[in-house]
Write a protein that holds these residues in place. Structure first.
Motif, PDB file in Angstrom:
ATOM      1  N   SER A 127      36.285  68.782 -26.398  1.00 22.11           N
ATOM      2  CA  SER A 127      35.471  69.767 -25.701  1.00 22.11           C
ATOM      3  C   SER A 127      34.308  70.244 -26.562  1.00 22.11           C
ATOM      4  CB  SER A 127      36.324  70.972 -25.298  1.00 22.11           C
ATOM      5  OG  SER A 127      37.345  70.581 -24.405  1.00 22.11           O
ATOM      6  N   CYS A 128      33.170  70.459 -25.914  1.00 19.02           N
ATOM      7  CA  CYS A 128      31.995  70.987 -26.587  1.00 19.02           C
ATOM      8  C   CYS A 128      32.241  72.427 -27.002  1.00 19.02           C
ATOM      9  CB  CYS A 128      30.815  70.893 -25.624  1.00 19.02           C
ATOM     10  SG  CYS A 128      29.293  71.638 -26.206  1.00 19.02           S
ATOM     11  N   ASP A 129      32.058  72.709 -28.297  1.00 17.93           N
ATOM     12  CA  ASP A 129      32.209  74.070 -28.826  1.00 17.93           C
ATOM     13  C   ASP A 129      33.522  74.711 -28.387  1.00 17.93           C
ATOM     14  OD1 ASP A 129      29.797  74.093 -30.209  1.00 17.93           O
ATOM     15  OD2 ASP A 129      28.682  74.723 -28.431  1.00 17.93           O
ATOM     16  N   ALA A 130      34.621  73.976 -28.486  1.00 16.29           N
ATOM     17  CA  ALA A 130      35.918  74.502 -28.068  1.00 16.29           C
ATOM     18  C   ALA A 130      36.217  75.800 -28.811  1.00 16.29           C
ATOM     19  CB  ALA A 130      37.015  73.480 -28.346  1.00 16.29           C
ATOM     20  N   GLY A 131      36.351  76.911 -28.050  1.00 17.04           N
ATOM     21  CA  GLY A 131      36.618  78.201 -28.659  1.00 17.04           C
ATOM     22  C   GLY A 131      35.372  78.965 -29.033  1.00 17.04           C
TER      23      GLY A 131
END
Length: 621
Positions: free
Chosen positions: A126-130
């Protein structure tokens, strides 16, 4: 001009992210050297020898076969690729929002990843997870290593450049420096304002020049920026701007070619990647203008006006394949949305010609890159342009939207095959050929030279004398033996030569002899020994625009030995000496005592023959 990752089709790819030997001739600056040609082993339409990211050379697809879940063996629409100083391959796995390392083991790049950056595990994608942070990525495109071995990543969708430091031999997963944003949690294009010398909008390509300065292609701002190295750190404010006359021009289509309908020799439209040739000139893939530009180095400064163009017949052309009907077919001189640029060990230019589904080699001839390609990969002819060579499925000799091109320490070519979600390896020149070919150009400065047969030691082709003209004598050697000595001798100039050190010129007297040998080639690394060392305790080689220290230094019997990557032996200078103060444009070493001169050995390419020795006689009058 913003990008989307929705769908990897080739036709619409333009804006989607997501006979080797060592011949060594010693030179003391003004003393002439001898050029030895390298015959590179690539042939038109050849099949890749290996790949990473897929199970084999005939499968292709994002995170195959477990989409949408990433693993430690697959890739999803990768872009950037680079090798660290140890020869490990690092890939910007763009659609998986991560950078992964494929380690070198036993001289072979492994297909299982050993490190991941941007995700907490190999299964993350995921992109920029969190949330945006110093340890997250969103569709990274470019990767590069600085001289100390730190990893730099173009975190494209977060509009920033991140530095992941090398600590105790390990690249850390948390960035320590950010360029383009005021904090690690910020992510806006031009910080949601107008462009400036400290902002970015979708940066893509990264490269370091010989002085350690960072150069960036700022795609959506249609410009190239230099972030200088100051007191050991990369500045967060650019000092050089190419492609725009104003730092606050804005972004997107408004700044493509500075708002003009046609490009010029000083404008850009969506530049993607960049690279430096061995002379220090900057080459930029000007993707949306369908061309590659050369910005020359003049008196130590990269100029903002291009002097060379490839892909178009002039600086005002911008059409795909120079306006061919429907955009196709291409020729050996045209380009369609070129993305990647790189130089092989001999200095030839390689271009990832993305929308023509091919990679081209533009040869270096008499010091100039030619505008017509001589080698094509991904297609069997120069007019071919269909993805996967028109086969309808993934094949070993085909490509689909190739972008980044780079070379490993052994001179093999690696291509990021975007739509097939893999990185392909094309093997370079064969290693271990028994004998070599030597070209001795005619000296014009009072020297004489003789070439000897590398197998028998018999003088071949006669000798050259002062004032000779023509292209020189080529000595082609064949035979089964891998032993013997190659010798080139040179009596010196009619006047006393000088060597520069720290700005001072010192005349040398007496005769100087240097033996240079190359041996123990393993895993893409070779040991170089030079004698007499005369007290030298350090060795550097110049490659990729940077002076790099050799490893494994030993000083047996008044010689000095060091380990250098094989790829760095193609036309590469090597300096030996004792550590001295920093200088500009020369290695940080000197050799000798009071006279303080520096010895510079020029490593010139042919076919690698292990254990062969070359003696050079420099007799100063």
């Amino acid at each position: 001009m913003s990008k989307s990752l929705s769908g990897p089709s080739l036709a619409s790819h333009r804006r989607k992210p997501a006979i080797l030997s060592i011949c060594i001739v010693l030179a003391l600056f003004a003393i002439s050297t001898f050029s030895l040609p390298l015959v590179f082993g690539f042939t038109n339409g050849e099949s890749a020898a290996a790949q990473v990211g897929e199970p084999n050379l005939t499968t292709g697809g994002c995170d195959y076969p477990k989409q949408p879940y990433s693993t430690d063996t697959n890739l999803c629409y990768p872009y950037g690729a680079a090798f660290d100083p140890s020869g490990n391959l690092w890939v910007a796995d763009t659609s998986n929002a991560r950078v992964v390392e494929f380690p070198l083991s036993g001289g072979v790049i492994q297909s299982t990843e050993s490190s991941v950056i941007g995700q907490t595990s190999f299964s993350g994608f995921s992109c920029d997870a969190g949330g945006v942070s110093a340890s997250k990525l969103c569709h990274a495109w470019g990767v590069a290593f600085d001289k100390p071995g730190n990893l730099w990543v173009a975190d494209t969708e977060n509009n920033r450049i991140l530095e992941f430091p090398l600590v105790s031999g390990v690249i850390q997963s948390t960035a320590t420096e950010v360029i383009g944003q005021t904090s690690p949690s910020a992510f806006g294009c031009n910080e949601f304002s107008f462009s400036s010398l400290s902002t970015l909008c979708q940066p893509e390509g990264l490269a370091f020049d010989s002085s350690g300065n960072l150069w960036v292609t700022d795609f959506d701002n249609s410009r190239v920026m230099e972030f200088p190295l100051v007191s050991g750190s990369i500045s967060k404010t650019a000092t050089t701007l190419i492609g725009q006359t104003s730092a606050a021009a804005g972004s997107g289509s408004a700044v493509c070619n500075e708002g003009s309908a046609a490009p010029t020799d000083s404008t850009l439209c969506g530049p993607s990647t960049l690279a430096f040739d061995t002379a220090g000139n900057l080459w930029v893939a000007d993707q949306d203008n369908n061309r590659v530009l050369e910005f020359p180095l003049v008196s130590g400064v990269i100029q903002s006006t291009a002097t060379g163009v490839i892909g178009q017949s002039g600086f005002t052309g911008d059409k795909p394949n120079e306006g061919a009907t429907g955009g196709y077919p291409p020729t050996a001189s045209t380009l369609y949305s070129p993305y990647g640029v790189a130089f092989d060990p001999e200095g030839n230019l390689w271009v990832g010609d993305t929308d023509n589904a091919r990679v081209l080699e533009f040869p270096l001839v008499s010091g100039a890159i030619q505008t017509a390609a001589t080698t094509v990969l991904g297609q069997t002819t120069f007019s071919g342009h269909n993805g996967n060579a028109g086969q309808g499925s993934t094949v070993a000799y085909g490509m689909a939207a190739p972008n980044t091109v780079t070379f490993d320490p052994s001179g093999n070519l690696w291509v990021s095959d975007f739509s097939n979600s893999r990185i392909l390896e094309f093997t370079g020149p064969s290693i271990g050929a028994p004998c070599i070919a030597v070209t001795v150009p005619p000296p014009t400065d009072g020297t004489t030279a003789t070439a000897e047969d590398s197998c028998t030691g018999t003088p071949t082709g006669g000798s050259l004398t002062a004032g000779a003209t023509g292209t020189g004598i080529t000595v082609a050697i064949t035979g089964a033996s891998a032993t013997g000595t190659v010798t080139i001798t040179a009596s010196d100039l009619s006047g006393a030569p000088s060597a520069s050190h720290g700005g001072a010129d010192t005349a040398l007297t007496g005769a100087s002899y240097y033996d240079v040998s190359v041996s123990a080639e393993t895993g893409g690394m070779a040991q170089v020994c030079i004698s007499p060392a005369n007290g030298a305790t350090a060795m550097q080689y110049f490659y990729g625009g940077t002076w790099v220290s050799a490893t494994g230094i030993t000083t047996p019997d008044n010689s000095i030995c060091g380990t250098i990557p094989v790829y760095a032996l193609g036309g590469t200078p090597i300096a030996i000496g004792t550590p001295a103060g920093p200088k500009t444009g020369v290695p940080e070493f000197s050799l000798g005592t009071a006279s303080g001169f520096m010895v510079l050995a020029v490593l010139l390419p042919v076919l690698l023959v292990i254990g062969r020795t070359r003696r050079t006689n420099l007799d100063a009058q």
